[in-house]
Design a protein around this motif. Structure first.
Motif, PDB file in Angstrom:
ATOM      1  N   PHE A 115      -7.571  15.815  48.727  1.00 19.08           N
ATOM      2  CA  PHE A 115      -6.115  15.719  48.644  1.00 19.08           C
ATOM      3  C   PHE A 115      -5.534  15.052  49.886  1.00 19.08           C
ATOM      4  CE2 PHE A 115      -7.208  19.397  45.986  1.00 19.08           C
ATOM      5  CZ  PHE A 115      -6.614  19.015  44.789  1.00 19.08           C
ATOM      6  N   ASP A 116      -4.483  14.278  49.655  1.00 19.59           N
ATOM      7  CA  ASP A 116      -3.767  13.636  50.753  1.00 19.59           C
ATOM      8  C   ASP A 116      -2.556  14.442  51.198  1.00 19.59           C
ATOM      9  OD1 ASP A 116      -5.306  11.046  50.760  1.00 19.59           O
ATOM     10  OD2 ASP A 116      -4.509  10.981  48.711  1.00 19.59           O
ATOM     11  N   ALA A 117      -2.003  15.236  50.281  1.00 20.92           N
ATOM     12  CA  ALA A 117      -0.776  15.963  50.592  1.00 20.92           C
ATOM     13  C   ALA A 117      -0.619  17.142  49.649  1.00 20.92           C
ATOM     14  CB  ALA A 117       0.434  15.036  50.467  1.00 20.92           C
ATOM     15  N   VAL A 118       0.243  18.069  50.065  1.00 22.23           N
ATOM     16  CA  VAL A 118       0.570  19.241  49.254  1.00 22.23           C
ATOM     17  C   VAL A 118       2.088  19.333  49.132  1.00 22.23           C
ATOM     18  CG1 VAL A 118       0.504  21.760  49.085  1.00 22.23           C
ATOM     19  CG2 VAL A 118      -1.504  20.515  49.946  1.00 22.23           C
ATOM     20  N   VAL A 119       2.561  19.571  47.915  1.00 25.26           N
ATOM     21  CA  VAL A 119       3.961  19.926  47.692  1.00 25.26           C
ATOM     22  C   VAL A 119       3.965  21.408  47.334  1.00 25.26           C
ATOM     23  CG1 VAL A 119       6.054  19.539  46.357  1.00 25.26           C
ATOM     24  CG2 VAL A 119       4.558  17.612  46.903  1.00 25.26           C
ATOM     25  N   THR A 133      -0.431  17.077  55.458  1.00 26.02           N
ATOM     26  CA  THR A 133       0.871  16.605  54.983  1.00 26.02           C
ATOM     27  C   THR A 133       1.389  17.598  53.974  1.00 26.02           C
ATOM     28  OG1 THR A 133       0.276  14.269  55.313  1.00 26.02           O
ATOM     29  CG2 THR A 133       2.127  14.750  53.845  1.00 26.02           C
ATOM     30  N   LEU A 134       2.561  18.171  54.262  1.00 27.39           N
ATOM     31  CA  LEU A 134       3.104  19.242  53.434  1.00 27.39           C
ATOM     32  C   LEU A 134       4.603  19.055  53.240  1.00 27.39           C
ATOM     33  CD1 LEU A 134       2.907  22.110  52.105  1.00 27.39           C
ATOM     34  CD2 LEU A 134       3.337  23.046  54.386  1.00 27.39           C
ATOM     35  N   VAL A 135       5.040  19.098  51.982  1.00 24.14           N
ATOM     36  CA  VAL A 135       6.463  19.146  51.659  1.00 24.14           C
ATOM     37  C   VAL A 135       6.742  20.534  51.096  1.00 24.14           C
ATOM     38  CG1 VAL A 135       8.335  18.228  50.245  1.00 24.14           C
ATOM     39  CG2 VAL A 135       6.647  16.673  51.248  1.00 24.14           C
ATOM     40  N   LEU A 174       7.744  12.804  50.579  1.00 21.20           N
ATOM     41  CA  LEU A 174       6.315  12.463  50.680  1.00 21.20           C
ATOM     42  C   LEU A 174       6.129  11.038  51.186  1.00 21.20           C
ATOM     43  CD1 LEU A 174       4.335  13.822  47.592  1.00 21.20           C
ATOM     44  CD2 LEU A 174       3.983  14.369  50.000  1.00 21.20           C
ATOM     45  N   ARG A 175       6.903  10.130  50.639  1.00 21.74           N
ATOM     46  CA  ARG A 175       6.792   8.731  51.071  1.00 21.74           C
ATOM     47  C   ARG A 175       7.193   8.574  52.528  1.00 21.74           C
ATOM     48  NH1 ARG A 175       9.423   6.223  45.510  1.00 21.74           N
ATOM     49  NH2 ARG A 175       7.438   5.741  44.442  1.00 21.74           N
ATOM     50  N   ARG A 176       8.239   9.252  52.932  1.00 20.88           N
ATOM     51  CA  ARG A 176       8.716   9.168  54.313  1.00 20.88           C
ATOM     52  C   ARG A 176       7.691   9.705  55.291  1.00 20.88           C
ATOM     53  NH1 ARG A 176       9.927   9.255  58.930  1.00 20.88           N
ATOM     54  NH2 ARG A 176      12.002   9.337  59.885  1.00 20.88           N
ATOM     55  N   LEU A 177       7.014  10.795  54.939  1.00 20.24           N
ATOM     56  CA  LEU A 177       6.042  11.412  55.836  1.00 20.24           C
ATOM     57  C   LEU A 177       4.796  10.550  56.018  1.00 20.24           C
ATOM     58  CD1 LEU A 177       6.314  15.132  54.660  1.00 20.24           C
ATOM     59  CD2 LEU A 177       7.135  14.162  56.826  1.00 20.24           C
ATOM     60  N   GLN A 178       4.535   9.665  55.062  1.00 20.82           N
ATOM     61  CA  GLN A 178       3.390   8.775  55.223  1.00 20.82           C
ATOM     62  C   GLN A 178       3.593   7.812  56.386  1.00 20.82           C
ATOM     63  OE1 GLN A 178       0.483   9.287  53.380  1.00 20.82           O
ATOM     64  NE2 GLN A 178       1.797  11.041  52.945  1.00 20.82           N
ATOM     65  N   ASP A 179       4.843   7.542  56.717  1.00 22.95           N
ATOM     66  CA  ASP A 179       5.148   6.582  57.779  1.00 22.95           C
ATOM     67  C   ASP A 179       5.205   7.204  59.165  1.00 22.95           C
ATOM     68  OD1 ASP A 179       5.381   4.590  55.856  1.00 22.95           O
ATOM     69  OD2 ASP A 179       7.509   5.010  55.534  1.00 22.95           O
ATOM     70  N   SER A 180       5.484   8.508  59.234  1.00 23.89           N
ATOM     71  CA  SER A 180       5.626   9.101  60.569  1.00 23.89           C
ATOM     72  C   SER A 180       5.343  10.592  60.546  1.00 23.89           C
ATOM     73  CB  SER A 180       7.051   8.862  61.097  1.00 23.89           C
ATOM     74  OG  SER A 180       7.988   9.478  60.258  1.00 23.89           O
ATOM     75  N   PRO A 181       4.491  11.068  61.483  1.00 28.10           N
ATOM     76  CA  PRO A 181       4.263  12.508  61.615  1.00 28.10           C
ATOM     77  C   PRO A 181       5.523  13.186  62.146  1.00 28.10           C
ATOM     78  CG  PRO A 181       2.559  11.222  62.748  1.00 28.10           C
ATOM     79  CD  PRO A 181       3.678  10.290  62.423  1.00 28.10           C
ATOM     80  N   GLY A 182       5.587  14.482  62.003  1.00 27.83           N
ATOM     81  CA  GLY A 182       6.717  15.230  62.525  1.00 27.83           C
ATOM     82  C   GLY A 182       7.201  16.247  61.516  1.00 27.83           C
ATOM     83  N   VAL A 183       8.325  16.874  61.841  1.00 29.38           N
ATOM     84  CA  VAL A 183       8.969  17.824  60.936  1.00 29.38           C
ATOM     85  C   VAL A 183      10.324  17.248  60.548  1.00 29.38           C
ATOM     86  CG1 VAL A 183       9.868  20.155  60.637  1.00 29.38           C
ATOM     87  CG2 VAL A 183       7.807  19.792  62.011  1.00 29.38           C
ATOM     88  N   LEU A 184      10.527  17.045  59.274  1.00 22.13           N
ATOM     89  CA  LEU A 184      11.766  16.476  58.762  1.00 22.13           C
ATOM     90  C   LEU A 184      12.466  17.517  57.902  1.00 22.13           C
ATOM     91  CD1 LEU A 184      13.604  13.980  58.393  1.00 22.13           C
ATOM     92  CD2 LEU A 184      12.185  13.370  56.414  1.00 22.13           C
ATOM     93  N   THR A 185      13.679  17.886  58.271  1.00 27.82           N
ATOM     94  CA  THR A 185      14.458  18.880  57.528  1.00 27.82           C
ATOM     95  C   THR A 185      15.647  18.203  56.886  1.00 27.82           C
ATOM     96  OG1 THR A 185      13.840  20.568  59.157  1.00 27.82           O
ATOM     97  CG2 THR A 185      15.679  21.074  57.683  1.00 27.82           C
ATOM     98  N   CYS A 186      15.769  18.321  55.562  1.00 31.44           N
ATOM     99  CA  CYS A 186      16.864  17.655  54.850  1.00 31.44           C
ATOM    100  C   CYS A 186      17.461  18.556  53.783  1.00 31.44           C
ATOM    101  CB  CYS A 186      16.368  16.376  54.161  1.00 31.44           C
ATOM    102  SG  CYS A 186      16.015  15.002  55.282  1.00 31.44           S
ATOM    103  N   ASN A 187      18.780  18.493  53.663  1.00 28.75           N
ATOM    104  CA  ASN A 187      19.470  19.101  52.530  1.00 28.75           C
ATOM    105  C   ASN A 187      19.266  18.248  51.294  1.00 28.75           C
ATOM    106  OD1 ASN A 187      20.657  21.217  54.018  1.00 28.75           O
ATOM    107  ND2 ASN A 187      22.477  19.991  54.498  1.00 28.75           N
ATOM    108  N   LEU A 188      18.965  18.890  50.181  1.00 30.16           N
ATOM    109  CA  LEU A 188      18.958  18.215  48.886  1.00 30.16           C
ATOM    110  C   LEU A 188      20.092  18.825  48.066  1.00 30.16           C
ATOM    111  CD1 LEU A 188      15.153  17.916  47.983  1.00 30.16           C
ATOM    112  CD2 LEU A 188      16.617  16.286  49.200  1.00 30.16           C
TER     113      LEU A 188
END
Length: 336
Positions: free
Chosen positions: A74-78, A118-120, A246-260
């Motif tokens: 696996f490359d990522a987990v949601v 990689t985790l969303v 998921l697409r955004r995290l492929q470009d840069s490591p870190g923690v991204l917090t967003c309201n949906l």
């Protein structure tokens, strides 16, 4: 990309799977089926015309997860497995903490051992509690009013600490506002068995004659009509937000917090009126006492998601209620 989706047979998870498959990803679902059904996965395959892997397991089962990661590359987990009822979290808080917190800890341990970083995470606007002002931004204080929100907020802290200890982790914290609607095909939506307390689900049951009336919990809030105001967002928009993360995290490591969220709040009575217009059915209601853990008003400032993810909600209230009714009227007993 090959993604593992926890809770992928559930309401939000099933719609996420559809969007990932449409985007050309390989998807495997792990779900205990405690509050969902494998039937949703058959419909996902029908909607997308693509294969979908499934493993029945609980994310709290470390041995099962280790076996899953050892057999799949696996490359990522949601991660959207967990309980979602505010009422249930108030009456049975230990269950909520066990599922949300312990499940995430176990999942992250298995991911770390397999070098999948990689985790969303499907976080929740419930972590904000009663915000000091609206629309609420991501830097607002987290002061959840119920165990459901506190558990989600605690997991956010855990994941930030995880990244601080190992910066190679790529983590997206998607603070979801009130998911509603259904897939436009009418093939997947909220299962009546798992979402009996969801506003639109209850309205649908009333419109279908399965319930005598809708209970509106409180009409004395400091809102235009006295009923609670929330940011209702189409579940397809939520799913696409996870894909964008998921697409955004492929470009840069870190923690991204967003309201949906949509950035617009609707009261309970406004939702009733919209549902009646879409369904052509009356939805009688009765005013009941406020529920513990409920708040007056909460809706998102979605600016950061637009700037960081290139995402914004595309569906309005009319589409939300129309799609919800299409699903409910065709499937009055859910996936049964």
């Amino acid at each position: 990309m090959r993604a593992l989706v926890t809770g992928g047979a559930g309401y939000i998870g099933s719609h996420i799977c559809v969007e990932l498959l449409h985007a050309g990803m390989q998807v495997v679902v792990v779900d205990s089926l405690a509050t969902s059904t494998e039937d949703s996965l058959h419909h996902i395959r029908g909607i997308t015309g693509k294969s979908l892997g499934f493993i029945q397991a609980d994310v709290r089962d470390r041995y099962a997860l280790e076996e899953i990661f050892s057999q799949g590359s696996f490359d990522a987990v949601v991660h959207c497995a967990g309980l979602k009822s505010v009422d249930a979290s108030v009456s049975s808080p230990l269950d909520d903490y066990q599922n949300t917190v312990t499940g995430t800890l176990t999942l992250c341990q298995a991911m770390a051992a397999a070098e999948v970083k990689t985790l969303v995470f499907t976080a929740s606007a419930a972590a904000y509690g009663e915000p000091a002002s609206v629309p609420v931004r991501e830097d607002a204080r987290l002061q959840a009013a119920n165990p459901c929100g506190r558990a989600k907020g605690f997991v956010e802290d855990v994941l930030r600490d995880l990244h601080a200890s190992d910066p190679s982790w790529r983590i997206g914290l998607m603070r979801c506002f009130n998911a509603t609607g259904a897939h436009p095909s009418g093939c997947i939506g909220e299962d009546a068995r798992e979402s009996a307390t969801s506003l639109l689900s209850v309205m649908g049951q009333v419109a279908l004659g399965k319930l005598p009336s809708l209970s509106v919990f409180g009409n004395d809030y400091p809102t235009p009509d006295g009923t609670g105001v929330r940011d209702y967002i189409h579940v397809v928009d939520l799913a696409r937000g996870h894909l964008a993360a998921l697409r955004r995290l492929q470009d840069s490591p870190g923690v991204l917090t967003c309201n949906l969220g949509t950035g617009r709040g609707y009261s309970v009575l406004e939702m009733v009126a919209a549902f009646e217009a879409a369904s052509g059915k009356p939805v009688p209601y009765e005013i009941a006492a406020r529920r513990p853990g409920d708040i007056a008003t909460c809706y998102a400032d979605p600016t950061l998601a637009r700037e960081e993810l290139g995402w914004q909600a595309e569906h309005g209230i009319q589409e939300m209620v129309a799609d919800a009714w299409r699903w409910q009227s065709a499937n009055p007993n859910g996936y049964d």
